[in-house]
Design a protein around this motif. Structure first.
Motif, mmCIF file in Angstrom:
data_model
loop_
_atom_site.group_PDB
_atom_site.id
_atom_site.type_symbol
_atom_site.label_atom_id
_atom_site.label_comp_id
_atom_site.label_asym_id
_atom_site.label_seq_id
_atom_site.Cartn_x
_atom_site.Cartn_y
_atom_site.Cartn_z
ATOM 1 N N ALA A 3 0.826 -1.210 0.000
ATOM 2 C CA ALA A 3 0.000 0.000 0.000
ATOM 3 C C ALA A 3 0.862 1.263 0.000
ATOM 4 C CB ALA A 3 -0.929 -0.002 1.219
ATOM 5 N N ALA A 4 2.052 1.180 0.587
ATOM 6 C CA ALA A 4 2.958 2.323 0.622
ATOM 7 C C ALA A 4 3.814 2.411 -0.637
ATOM 8 C CB ALA A 4 3.858 2.233 1.855
ATOM 9 N N GLY A 5 3.715 1.423 -1.503
ATOM 10 C CA GLY A 5 4.493 1.423 -2.733
ATOM 11 C C GLY A 5 5.956 1.105 -2.533
ATOM 12 N N LEU A 6 6.274 0.353 -1.471
ATOM 13 C CA LEU A 6 7.664 0.009 -1.173
ATOM 14 C C LEU A 6 8.019 -1.347 -1.760
ATOM 15 C CD1 LEU A 6 7.731 1.154 2.550
ATOM 16 C CD2 LEU A 6 8.734 2.338 0.587
ATOM 17 N N GLU A 7 9.126 -1.376 -2.497
ATOM 18 C CA GLU A 7 9.612 -2.632 -3.074
ATOM 19 C C GLU A 7 10.285 -3.440 -1.976
ATOM 20 O OE1 GLU A 7 12.909 -4.070 -6.339
ATOM 21 O OE2 GLU A 7 11.982 -2.101 -6.592
ATOM 22 N N THR A 8 10.085 -4.737 -2.004
ATOM 23 C CA THR A 8 10.659 -5.593 -0.980
ATOM 24 C C THR A 8 11.749 -6.492 -1.561
ATOM 25 O OG1 THR A 8 9.002 -7.330 -1.295
ATOM 26 C CG2 THR A 8 8.510 -5.625 0.344
ATOM 27 N N ALA A 9 12.556 -7.021 -0.654
ATOM 28 C CA ALA A 9 13.584 -8.005 -0.988
ATOM 29 C C ALA A 9 13.460 -9.135 0.027
ATOM 30 C CB ALA A 9 14.972 -7.372 -0.917
ATOM 31 N N PRO A 10 13.825 -10.349 -0.352
ATOM 32 C CA PRO A 10 13.709 -11.456 0.604
ATOM 33 C C PRO A 10 14.775 -11.391 1.683
ATOM 34 C CG PRO A 10 14.689 -12.227 -1.438
ATOM 35 C CD PRO A 10 14.301 -10.785 -1.655
ATOM 36 N N CYS A 11 14.419 -11.883 2.844
ATOM 37 C CA CYS A 11 15.393 -12.056 3.924
ATOM 38 C C CYS A 11 16.023 -13.434 3.767
ATOM 39 C CB CYS A 11 14.704 -11.929 5.287
ATOM 40 S SG CYS A 11 14.259 -10.229 5.704
ATOM 41 N N GLU A 12 17.116 -13.660 4.469
ATOM 42 C CA GLU A 12 17.818 -14.938 4.378
ATOM 43 C C GLU A 12 17.516 -15.874 5.535
ATOM 44 O OE1 GLU A 12 21.972 -14.082 3.913
ATOM 45 O OE2 GLU A 12 21.604 -12.716 2.234
ATOM 46 N N LYS A 13 17.214 -15.312 6.706
ATOM 47 C CA LYS A 13 17.055 -16.140 7.906
ATOM 48 C C LYS A 13 15.615 -16.213 8.418
ATOM 49 C CE LYS A 13 21.680 -16.114 8.807
ATOM 50 N NZ LYS A 13 22.576 -17.170 9.060
ATOM 51 N N ILE A 14 14.774 -15.275 8.007
ATOM 52 C CA ILE A 14 13.385 -15.268 8.467
ATOM 53 C C ILE A 14 12.454 -15.234 7.257
ATOM 54 C CG2 ILE A 14 13.952 -14.141 10.653
ATOM 55 C CD1 ILE A 14 12.760 -11.541 9.442
ATOM 56 N N ASP A 15 11.229 -15.639 7.479
ATOM 57 C CA ASP A 15 10.241 -15.696 6.403
ATOM 58 C C ASP A 15 9.413 -14.407 6.393
ATOM 59 O OD1 ASP A 15 8.760 -16.685 4.292
ATOM 60 O OD2 ASP A 15 7.341 -17.726 5.593
ATOM 61 N N MET A 16 10.078 -13.300 6.081
ATOM 62 C CA MET A 16 9.446 -11.991 6.052
ATOM 63 C C MET A 16 10.273 -11.117 5.128
ATOM 64 S SD MET A 16 6.913 -10.161 7.277
ATOM 65 C CE MET A 16 6.361 -11.368 8.467
ATOM 66 N N PRO A 17 9.653 -10.308 4.274
ATOM 67 C CA PRO A 17 10.449 -9.450 3.393
ATOM 68 C C PRO A 17 10.991 -8.235 4.137
ATOM 69 C CG PRO A 17 8.126 -9.063 3.024
ATOM 70 C CD PRO A 17 8.219 -10.198 4.007
ATOM 71 N N ARG A 18 12.008 -7.624 3.536
ATOM 72 C CA ARG A 18 12.566 -6.374 4.045
ATOM 73 C C ARG A 18 12.377 -5.317 2.972
ATOM 74 N NH1 ARG A 18 17.963 -5.980 1.876
ATOM 75 N NH2 ARG A 18 18.519 -7.927 0.862
ATOM 76 N N ILE A 19 12.539 -4.044 3.322
ATOM 77 C CA ILE A 19 12.393 -2.947 2.362
ATOM 78 C C ILE A 19 13.672 -2.871 1.539
ATOM 79 C CG2 ILE A 19 12.049 -0.465 2.093
ATOM 80 C CD1 ILE A 19 10.479 -0.585 4.759
ATOM 81 N N ALA A 20 13.552 -3.063 0.236
ATOM 82 C CA ALA A 20 14.711 -3.169 -0.654
ATOM 83 C C ALA A 20 15.548 -1.891 -0.674
ATOM 84 C CB ALA A 20 14.258 -3.528 -2.063
ATOM 85 N N ALA A 21 14.934 -0.724 -0.632
ATOM 86 C CA ALA A 21 15.667 0.540 -0.745
ATOM 87 C C ALA A 21 16.341 0.966 0.552
ATOM 88 C CB ALA A 21 14.721 1.649 -1.210
ATOM 89 N N SER A 22 16.076 0.289 1.643
ATOM 90 C CA SER A 22 16.682 0.662 2.916
ATOM 91 C C SER A 22 18.163 0.305 2.913
ATOM 92 C CB SER A 22 15.985 -0.056 4.068
ATOM 93 O OG SER A 22 16.617 0.259 5.290
ATOM 94 N N PRO A 23 19.053 1.249 3.279
ATOM 95 C CA PRO A 23 20.484 0.940 3.279
ATOM 96 C C PRO A 23 20.887 -0.055 4.368
ATOM 97 C CG PRO A 23 20.121 3.138 4.133
ATOM 98 C CD PRO A 23 18.793 2.635 3.645
#
Length: 104
Positions: A3-23
């Motif tokens: 809804a916020a228009g944020l692209e996600t990237a997969p995490c490696e250790k947990i089953d939840m996405p992270r915000i791709a653009a976050s440094p």
């Protein structure tokens, strides 16, 4: 996130996405939730993974991060209080034995 228009990237250790653009992104597992005073809670977790954009890593072997150039902000108070962490200063650390000698 969608809804916020944020692209996600997969995490490696947990089953939840992270915000791709976050440094910087932490992967955390919930340890426990402590009820402080309704409706407030303290959420404790274990950091199981860290993602840092390459341009902010100064020394990968020693895990040194260029924090001044990250433009980091921190939570200061509720509701809505934040702080910029752009003012950096050094404070020399004293050895405990030296402090004891000064106390007499």
């Amino acid at each position: 996130l969608e809804a916020a228009g944020l692209e996600t990237a997969p995490c490696e250790k947990i089953d939840m996405p992270r915000i791709a653009a976050s440094p910087v992104a932490y992967e955390c597992r919930l340890q426990k939730v402590v009820d402080i005073d309704a409706p407030y809670h303290l959420v404790l977790g274990d950091v199981v993974g860290i993602h840092i954009a390459d341009e902010f890593v100064l020394n990968p072997e020693r895990c040194h991060v260029d924090t001044p150039n990250l433009g980091v902000i921190g939570r200061l108070r509720s509701p809505g209080g934040y702080i910029r962490t752009t003012e950096v200063f050094d404070m020399p650390m004293r050895k405990h034995a030296d402090w004891l000698k000064e106390q007499g």
